[in-house]
Design a protein around this motif. Sequence first.
Motif, PDB file in Angstrom:
ATOM      1  N   UNK A 291      -1.053   6.586   6.877  1.00 23.95           N
ATOM      2  CA  UNK A 291      -1.358   7.477   5.752  1.00 23.95           C
ATOM      3  C   UNK A 291      -1.087   6.782   4.422  1.00 23.95           C
ATOM      4  N   UNK A 292       0.028   6.071   4.330  1.00 25.52           N
ATOM      5  CA  UNK A 292       0.363   5.377   3.089  1.00 25.52           C
ATOM      6  C   UNK A 292      -0.600   4.226   2.824  1.00 25.52           C
ATOM      7  N   UNK A 293      -0.970   3.488   3.871  1.00 17.60           N
ATOM      8  CA  UNK A 293      -1.907   2.377   3.697  1.00 17.60           C
ATOM      9  C   UNK A 293      -3.276   2.886   3.259  1.00 17.60           C
ATOM     10  N   UNK A 294      -3.710   3.988   3.834  1.00 16.64           N
ATOM     11  CA  UNK A 294      -5.006   4.557   3.454  1.00 16.64           C
ATOM     12  C   UNK A 294      -4.984   5.012   1.989  1.00 16.64           C
ATOM     13  N   UNK A 295      -3.866   5.620   1.581  1.00 13.10           N
ATOM     14  CA  UNK A 295      -3.742   6.060   0.183  1.00 13.10           C
ATOM     15  C   UNK A 295      -3.775   4.862  -0.760  1.00 13.10           C
ATOM     16  N   UNK A 296      -3.012   3.817  -0.427  1.00 14.43           N
ATOM     17  CA  UNK A 296      -2.975   2.628  -1.276  1.00 14.43           C
ATOM     18  C   UNK A 296      -4.354   1.974  -1.358  1.00 14.43           C
ATOM     19  N   UNK A 297      -5.079   1.977  -0.250  1.00  9.96           N
ATOM     20  CA  UNK A 297      -6.416   1.374  -0.250  1.00  9.96           C
ATOM     21  C   UNK A 297      -7.361   2.165  -1.146  1.00  9.96           C
TER      22      UNK A 297
ATOM     23  N   UNK B  36     -10.156   2.362  -6.439  1.00 17.25           N
ATOM     24  CA  UNK B  36     -10.406   3.092  -7.683  1.00 17.25           C
ATOM     25  C   UNK B  36      -9.834   2.359  -8.892  1.00 17.25           C
ATOM     26  N   UNK B  37      -9.198   1.199  -8.641  1.00 16.09           N
ATOM     27  CA  UNK B  37      -8.644   0.434  -9.757  1.00 16.09           C
ATOM     28  C   UNK B  37      -7.328   0.952 -10.259  1.00 16.09           C
ATOM     29  N   UNK B  38      -6.628   1.739  -9.415  1.00 15.63           N
ATOM     30  CA  UNK B  38      -5.343   2.306  -9.833  1.00 15.63           C
ATOM     31  C   UNK B  38      -4.234   1.708  -8.982  1.00 15.63           C
ATOM     32  N   UNK B  39      -3.075   1.387  -9.569  1.00 14.63           N
ATOM     33  CA  UNK B  39      -1.972   0.806  -8.798  1.00 14.63           C
ATOM     34  C   UNK B  39      -1.354   1.845  -7.861  1.00 14.63           C
ATOM     35  N   UNK B  40      -0.997   1.384  -6.636  1.00 14.20           N
ATOM     36  CA  UNK B  40      -0.283   2.267  -5.716  1.00 14.20           C
ATOM     37  C   UNK B  40       1.176   2.373  -6.142  1.00 14.20           C
ATOM     38  N   UNK B  41       1.777   3.525  -5.956  1.00 13.13           N
ATOM     39  CA  UNK B  41       3.182   3.723  -6.333  1.00 13.13           C
ATOM     40  C   UNK B  41       3.984   4.139  -5.115  1.00 13.13           C
TER      41      UNK B  41
END
Length: 291
Positions: free
Chosen positions: A275-281, A286-291
């Motif tokens: 779930x976290x990897x999919x969100x980060x991808x 979208x050009x936004x940094x994962x947090x």
Amino acid sequence: MTEAPDHPAPPPPGGVLWSLAGDVRALLMLPSAFVLQVAHPAVGAGVDEHSVFRTDPWGRADRSLRSLQLWVYGGEAAAEEGRRLRRLHRAVRGTDAHGRPYHALTPAHYAWVHATGFPVHRHAARYLVRPMTEEQERCFYAEWLRVGRILGIHDRDMPQTVEEFWPYYRKVLADEIEATAVVRELLATDVPLPPPDRGPLPLRLLLRLLWPLLWPRFTRFRAFVAVGFLPPEAREAIGLEWSDAQERRLRLLSRVVRAVVPALPERLRYLPQAREARRAHRLSRAGRPAR
């Protein structure tokens, strides 16, 4: 772009494994893969003599699942996890039930443990997700080869195409596989199992209270799906019985799972690392940094 041999790349986002490995339905597939692994006498002996699956079954399962998720979704951490596993298995050696010496990192043994995931997931996906197309099967196998490299398995020790895999697989089934002591123990429904020791405290306390009623049902269900989602040729090689009535029950269970799981929200459908990897991808696209 060529992979560095000491830092192999994990499977790509959006691939077959990216969707399959982190889906909660994969939890129903893993018991079959484990049974097929330990049906090899060398692997079964290593697990029998060195694993904590008897004394710490829930911890062992949790660690194995987290490791598997890292292979697919771990990014930079995937290769390090593969190196950690090889270090962990260096001391795993002994003598199998036939009096033959084994070592966990013997290429044929280590490759078999990895190889079992392909036929089991391919077969179980027919029930729980959908049958793979020929193209998806080829992509899945190519991604599984990547996982093998993460685990430190050399290309020379793995069949490099689907066409090469099936003769290799059939030969191991015919020449090596048997109902080892660990297979029989994993499929036994009368061996007591301690209550889960993971998860929120209120849930653990409730399970501990209800466990005398739940564990016999859980072990029967575990054995049912472990045998049911084995490919038929693997069942036959191990010597496991499977009736038409059991097949009908498995198909009914699978229809329910196929209807329910896709309707779940993402936080329930995918395991935490996936779930976290999919969100980060999604954020990176979208050009936004994962947090």
